[in-house]
Design an enzyme around this catalytic site. Structure first.
Site, PDB file in Angstrom:
ATOM      1  N   TYR A  32       0.800  -1.217   0.000  1.00  0.00           N
ATOM      2  CA  TYR A  32       0.000   0.000   0.000  1.00  0.00           C
ATOM      3  C   TYR A  32       0.839   1.277   0.000  1.00  0.00           C
ATOM      4  O   TYR A  32       0.293   2.372   0.092  1.00  0.00           O
ATOM      5  CB  TYR A  32      -0.953  -0.001   1.186  1.00  0.00           C
TER       6      TYR A  32
ATOM      7  N   LYS B  17       3.511 -14.673   4.835  1.00  0.00           N
ATOM      8  CA  LYS B  17       3.692 -15.520   3.656  1.00  0.00           C
ATOM      9  C   LYS B  17       5.192 -15.693   3.403  1.00  0.00           C
ATOM     10  O   LYS B  17       5.677 -15.636   2.268  1.00  0.00           O
ATOM     11  CB  LYS B  17       2.994 -14.894   2.434  1.00  0.00           C
TER      12      LYS B  17
ATOM     13  N   ASP C  25      -5.698  -5.960   5.894  1.00  0.00           N
ATOM     14  CA  ASP C  25      -6.898  -5.423   5.261  1.00  0.00           C
ATOM     15  C   ASP C  25      -7.881  -6.554   4.964  1.00  0.00           C
ATOM     16  O   ASP C  25      -9.079  -6.473   5.248  1.00  0.00           O
ATOM     17  CB  ASP C  25      -6.501  -4.703   3.971  1.00  0.00           C
TER      18      ASP C  25
ATOM     19  N   ASP D 213      -2.648 -18.012   4.094  1.00  0.00           N
ATOM     20  CA  ASP D 213      -3.738 -18.779   3.501  1.00  0.00           C
ATOM     21  C   ASP D 213      -4.269 -19.808   4.477  1.00  0.00           C
ATOM     22  O   ASP D 213      -5.493 -20.017   4.579  1.00  0.00           O
ATOM     23  CB  ASP D 213      -3.302 -19.424   2.178  1.00  0.00           C
TER      24      ASP D 213
END
Length: 336
Positions: free
Chosen positions: A123, A172, A229, A205
């Protein structure tokens, strides 16, 4: 008296903010509201979505209470929310998702707080086209050790201050070994300093899967910007939707409190928007500035009205004819 910059926002913003301000005023909190403009309405009037006068007001008060703002998708100016977070270094985004009595959902007793890094990651907006034809685009994620360390420290300190038992870092790093790997390394180093708080690691995930199968295993969750988010919207779905979820953006010297849902222009002016999310953001703001009695009084009244399910907006009770204003008045009456 606490000076607060009040930004009513776009779409349903003015109606839900008016209801929230009325409830906060009735709570006994000592607030001096300083109204300012931002968003599409400000753009139409001044040619900019974030006027200098608004920025100056926040710079002076260091405290803002904001309604939803409209951001154009795929064109026009970038997110005003992102700009405000960057301008005042509001690095910690805090979104609690807790089950409500009176709101039927697939799960009960959900109580998860998402702590999201607010200033880095994808972002930061470092993106560009790689070809003159604009058929290949590239975005760059920025992750720093200092930024990672301070958000994880914030999560652990939040856990201690709010009697939480566990912090889960979502990442991740199995694929993005540099950016996410750096974040995870910082998280592990910080966690070692808080031995009394349980620490857990989950790949993002897998975390999403576990969160919708067994949400009770999560307490405080800390993660990077975009993952936060996404997870905060996921947890909102577990407890009844974004109409019930508040948000806080916290920095060292400033703070901004808001509803996290959009401006919903399709129902603007119809007096049917649910004001609960922004009212709960008001509760967070009151606690932040030390108005704890007013915050407790306000929260108890909101929970009472939602639990009874009579004087609530139609999204909470389809049979209800209660509007935004009327729900606010019912909450004020519940504080009497």
């Amino acid at each position: 008296m606490h000076n607060v910059t009040l930004i009513k926002g776009d779409g349903i913003g003015p109606s839900i903010m008016d209801a929230a301000v009325a409830v906060i005023n009735a709570s006994g909190a000592k607030i001096n509201w300083i109204e300012a403009e931002a968003g599409m309405s400000a753009f139409e009037k001044t040619g900019t979505p974030l006027p200098d006068a608004t920025m100056q007001s926040i710079a002076e008060t260091r405290l803002a209470f904001k309604g939803p703002l409209t951001t154009m998708v795929g064109e026009g100016f970038r997110s005003i929310n992102v700009e405000l977070r960057k301008q005042y270094d509001l690095y910690a985004n805090v979104r609690p998702a807790k089950s409500w009595n009176g709101v039927k959902t697939r799960f009960e007793d959900v109580d998860i707080v998402i702590v999201r890094e607010n200033t880095e990651g994808l972002y930061v907006g470092l993106e560009h086209y790689l070809t003159p034809q604009k058929d290949i685009a590239e975005s760059l994620a920025v992750v720093t050790y200092a930024g990672s360390k301070r958000i994880v420290e914030y999560a652990f300190k939040y856990a201690i201050d709010n009697n939480r038992k566990k912090v889960t870092v979502c990442h991740k790093a199995n694929i993005l070994k540099y950016t996410q790997g750096l974040f995870l390394r910082a998280a592990r180093e910080v966690a070692a300093k808080f031995p009394n708080i349980e620490f857990d690691e989950k790949i993002i995930d897998a975390a999403c899967m576990h969160m919708v199968m067994k949400p009770e295993q999560f307490d405080v969750v800390v993660t990077t910007n975009m993952f936060g988010d996404i997870l905060s919207d996921l947890t909102a779905g577990l407890v009844g939707g974004l109409g019930l979820i508040p948000g806080a953006n916290i920095g060292e010297t400033a703070a901004l409190f808001e509803a996290v849902h959009g401006s919903a222009p399709d129902i603007a002016g119809k007096n049917i928007a649910n004001p609960t999310a922004v009212m709960m953001a008001g509760v967070m703001m009151l606690n932040h500035i030390g108005e704890h009695e007013a915050a407790t009084r306000m929260q108890n009244a909101i929970e009472k009205v939602v639990k009874e399910g009579i004087y609530v907006t139609p999204d909470l009770n389809p049979a209800s004819k209660t509007g935004t204003y009327e729900m606010g008045q019912a909450i004020i009456a519940a504080m009497a």
